[in-house]
Design a protein around this motif. Sequence first.
Motif, PDB file in Angstrom:
ATOM      1  N   SER A   1       0.848  -1.192   0.000  1.00  0.00           N
ATOM      2  CA  SER A   1       0.000   0.000   0.000  1.00  0.00           C
ATOM      3  C   SER A   1       0.881   1.238   0.000  1.00  0.00           C
ATOM      4  CB  SER A   1      -0.933   0.018   1.215  1.00  0.00           C
ATOM      5  OG  SER A   1      -0.199   0.248   2.397  1.00  0.00           O
ATOM      6  N   SER A   2       0.283   2.391  -0.271  1.00  0.00           N
ATOM      7  CA  SER A   2       1.033   3.644  -0.287  1.00  0.00           C
ATOM      8  C   SER A   2       1.439   4.082   1.116  1.00  0.00           C
ATOM      9  CB  SER A   2       0.195   4.741  -0.948  1.00  0.00           C
ATOM     10  OG  SER A   2      -1.018   4.927  -0.246  1.00  0.00           O
ATOM     11  N   GLN A   3       0.785   3.535   2.143  1.00  0.00           N
ATOM     12  CA  GLN A   3       1.165   3.876   3.512  1.00  0.00           C
ATOM     13  C   GLN A   3       2.559   3.375   3.862  1.00  0.00           C
ATOM     14  OE1 GLN A   3      -1.914   2.406   6.095  1.00  0.00           O
ATOM     15  NE2 GLN A   3      -3.424   3.903   5.409  1.00  0.00           N
ATOM     16  N   GLN A   4       3.052   2.411   3.113  1.00  0.00           N
ATOM     17  CA  GLN A   4       4.398   1.898   3.343  1.00  0.00           C
ATOM     18  C   GLN A   4       5.467   2.750   2.682  1.00  0.00           C
ATOM     19  OE1 GLN A   4       3.544  -1.847   1.491  1.00  0.00           O
ATOM     20  NE2 GLN A   4       3.190  -2.914   3.437  1.00  0.00           N
ATOM     21  N   CYS A   5       5.075   3.681   1.823  1.00  0.00           N
ATOM     22  CA  CYS A   5       6.051   4.503   1.101  1.00  0.00           C
ATOM     23  C   CYS A   5       6.850   5.365   2.072  1.00  0.00           C
ATOM     24  CB  CYS A   5       5.336   5.395   0.091  1.00  0.00           C
ATOM     25  SG  CYS A   5       4.504   4.481  -1.231  1.00  0.00           S
TER      26      CYS A   5
ATOM     27  N   MET B   1       0.447  -4.873  -9.321  1.00  0.00           N
ATOM     28  CA  MET B   1       0.579  -4.447  -7.930  1.00  0.00           C
ATOM     29  C   MET B   1       1.805  -3.571  -7.715  1.00  0.00           C
ATOM     30  SD  MET B   1       0.651  -6.842  -4.500  1.00  0.00           S
ATOM     31  CE  MET B   1      -0.846  -7.658  -5.030  1.00  0.00           C
ATOM     32  N   VAL B   2       2.979  -4.025  -8.179  1.00  0.00           N
ATOM     33  CA  VAL B   2       4.209  -3.280  -7.895  1.00  0.00           C
ATOM     34  C   VAL B   2       4.313  -2.007  -8.721  1.00  0.00           C
ATOM     35  CG1 VAL B   2       5.444  -5.357  -7.172  1.00  0.00           C
ATOM     36  CG2 VAL B   2       5.542  -4.643  -9.571  1.00  0.00           C
ATOM     37  N   SER B   3       3.611  -1.933  -9.859  1.00  0.00           N
ATOM     38  CA  SER B   3       3.712  -0.742 -10.702  1.00  0.00           C
ATOM     39  C   SER B   3       2.971   0.459 -10.119  1.00  0.00           C
ATOM     40  CB  SER B   3       3.163  -1.049 -12.098  1.00  0.00           C
ATOM     41  OG  SER B   3       1.796  -1.388 -12.052  1.00  0.00           O
ATOM     42  N   ARG B   4       2.153   0.249  -9.093  1.00  0.00           N
ATOM     43  CA  ARG B   4       1.413   1.359  -8.482  1.00  0.00           C
ATOM     44  C   ARG B   4       2.303   2.248  -7.615  1.00  0.00           C
ATOM     45  NH1 ARG B   4      -3.264  -2.727  -6.210  1.00  0.00           N
ATOM     46  NH2 ARG B   4      -3.626  -3.788  -8.223  1.00  0.00           N
ATOM     47  N   PHE B   5       3.527   1.816  -7.353  1.00  0.00           N
ATOM     48  CA  PHE B   5       4.389   2.549  -6.422  1.00  0.00           C
ATOM     49  C   PHE B   5       5.686   2.992  -7.093  1.00  0.00           C
ATOM     50  CE2 PHE B   5       2.043  -0.909  -4.361  1.00  0.00           C
ATOM     51  CZ  PHE B   5       1.188  -0.176  -3.557  1.00  0.00           C
ATOM     52  N   MET B   6       5.625   3.220  -8.406  1.00  0.00           N
ATOM     53  CA  MET B   6       6.814   3.594  -9.165  1.00  0.00           C
ATOM     54  C   MET B   6       7.419   4.915  -8.685  1.00  0.00           C
ATOM     55  SD  MET B   6       7.391   1.420 -11.900  1.00  0.00           S
ATOM     56  CE  MET B   6       7.665   2.227 -13.463  1.00  0.00           C
ATOM     57  N   SER B   7       6.572   5.850  -8.287  1.00  0.00           N
ATOM     58  CA  SER B   7       7.061   7.188  -7.950  1.00  0.00           C
ATOM     59  C   SER B   7       7.730   7.263  -6.591  1.00  0.00           C
ATOM     60  CB  SER B   7       5.909   8.199  -7.999  1.00  0.00           C
ATOM     61  OG  SER B   7       4.900   7.849  -7.063  1.00  0.00           O
TER      62      SER B   7
ATOM     63  N   ASP C   1     -11.164  -8.948  -8.439  1.00  0.00           N
ATOM     64  CA  ASP C   1     -10.769  -8.992  -7.036  1.00  0.00           C
ATOM     65  C   ASP C   1     -11.438  -7.811  -6.342  1.00  0.00           C
ATOM     66  OD1 ASP C   1      -9.530  -9.577  -4.636  1.00  0.00           O
ATOM     67  OD2 ASP C   1      -7.682  -8.515  -5.142  1.00  0.00           O
ATOM     68  N   TYR C   2     -12.478  -8.073  -5.576  1.00  0.00           N
ATOM     69  CA  TYR C   2     -13.281  -7.010  -4.974  1.00  0.00           C
ATOM     70  C   TYR C   2     -12.460  -6.207  -3.970  1.00  0.00           C
ATOM     71  CZ  TYR C   2     -17.097  -4.818  -2.344  1.00  0.00           C
ATOM     72  OH  TYR C   2     -17.928  -3.921  -1.713  1.00  0.00           O
ATOM     73  N   THR C   3     -12.414  -4.875  -4.160  1.00  0.00           N
ATOM     74  CA  THR C   3     -11.676  -3.921  -3.319  1.00  0.00           C
ATOM     75  C   THR C   3     -10.244  -4.398  -3.054  1.00  0.00           C
ATOM     76  OG1 THR C   3     -12.463  -4.875  -1.223  1.00  0.00           O
ATOM     77  CG2 THR C   3     -13.812  -3.149  -2.219  1.00  0.00           C
ATOM     78  N   GLY C   4      -9.592  -4.906  -4.082  1.00  0.00           N
ATOM     79  CA  GLY C   4      -8.230  -5.419  -3.911  1.00  0.00           C
ATOM     80  C   GLY C   4      -7.191  -4.337  -3.676  1.00  0.00           C
ATOM     81  N   ASP C   5      -7.488  -3.095  -4.078  1.00  0.00           N
ATOM     82  CA  ASP C   5      -6.566  -1.987  -3.873  1.00  0.00           C
ATOM     83  C   ASP C   5      -6.711  -1.470  -2.446  1.00  0.00           C
ATOM     84  OD1 ASP C   5      -4.911   0.178  -4.064  1.00  0.00           O
ATOM     85  OD2 ASP C   5      -6.254   1.376  -5.320  1.00  0.00           O
ATOM     86  N   LEU C   6      -5.680  -1.618  -1.651  1.00  0.00           N
ATOM     87  CA  LEU C   6      -5.757  -1.245  -0.242  1.00  0.00           C
ATOM     88  C   LEU C   6      -5.828   0.261  -0.026  1.00  0.00           C
ATOM     89  CD1 LEU C   6      -3.146  -3.725   1.346  1.00  0.00           C
ATOM     90  CD2 LEU C   6      -5.629  -3.976   1.144  1.00  0.00           C
TER      91      LEU C   6
END
Length: 257
Positions: free
Chosen positions: A18-22, A61-67, A111-116
């Motif tokens: 999740s983005s909270q881990q960034c 999944m991993v491509s959502r945190f490229m930035s 996948d229902y609500t798979g994006d945290l």
Amino acid sequence: MLNCKPVSTPMAAHFRLSSQQCPSTESKQTEMLKTPYASSVGCLMYAMVLTRLDLSDAVSMVSRFMSNPEKEHWRAVKWILRYLRGTTSYGLLYGGERANYNLVEGSVDSDYTGDLDNRRSLTCFLFTLNSCTISWKASLQSVVALSTTEAEYTAAAEAFKEAIWLRGMINELGYEQSSITILCDNQSAISLSKNQVHHEKTKHIDIKLHFIRLEVSKGTVKLVKVYTSNNVADMLTKPVPMAKFEHCLNLAGICRI
């Protein structure tokens, strides 16, 4: 990673990214700049788009945190590389012993609500020709689904659009196919595609998704029930056990070449 220990699946269930881990501090962000995260994900995307559809869920999944990746995100990328290390000889095999010379057939799942972070669901589908995959997709839906039925129905709408395009292409090549069958493991979505009656759980669904009913009534596309255990698109939605994953690979036409 040439000497890494291979793993059996492209993503493990313990990765809850999740983005909270960034990283929130400049020092941690500077430290992560030393890792080739973006270039590694880019290479994985290249492989996934061309032949390795089994990477779809993991790469999505991993491509959502490229930035702004964090160490846990980087560990997930290295897990995918470990999977690739053990499956370098895998690929799509066309016209092998499994070919039964059927025309286009599809499978769809979500996948229902798979994006945290935003609680959006994941749309996944794939289409096979003569028992080998020719088209696939795994991406987040643009809106937040309020139920599993809505998530599955939205995914089915995307699969229907792809089916109609593939049907036209096949017919242009001289192979007549009057209708395309799409396998779905959600009975509510199948019923909604055939039933014109609205009720409180579905009356908010965008009218543009109901073009499914038109295509079903015309017989262009058929939405058919399949058990989850035999739904090949299930491996694109989330990490699955090794036995199920290998079964899905076989259904998709991926094998050692």
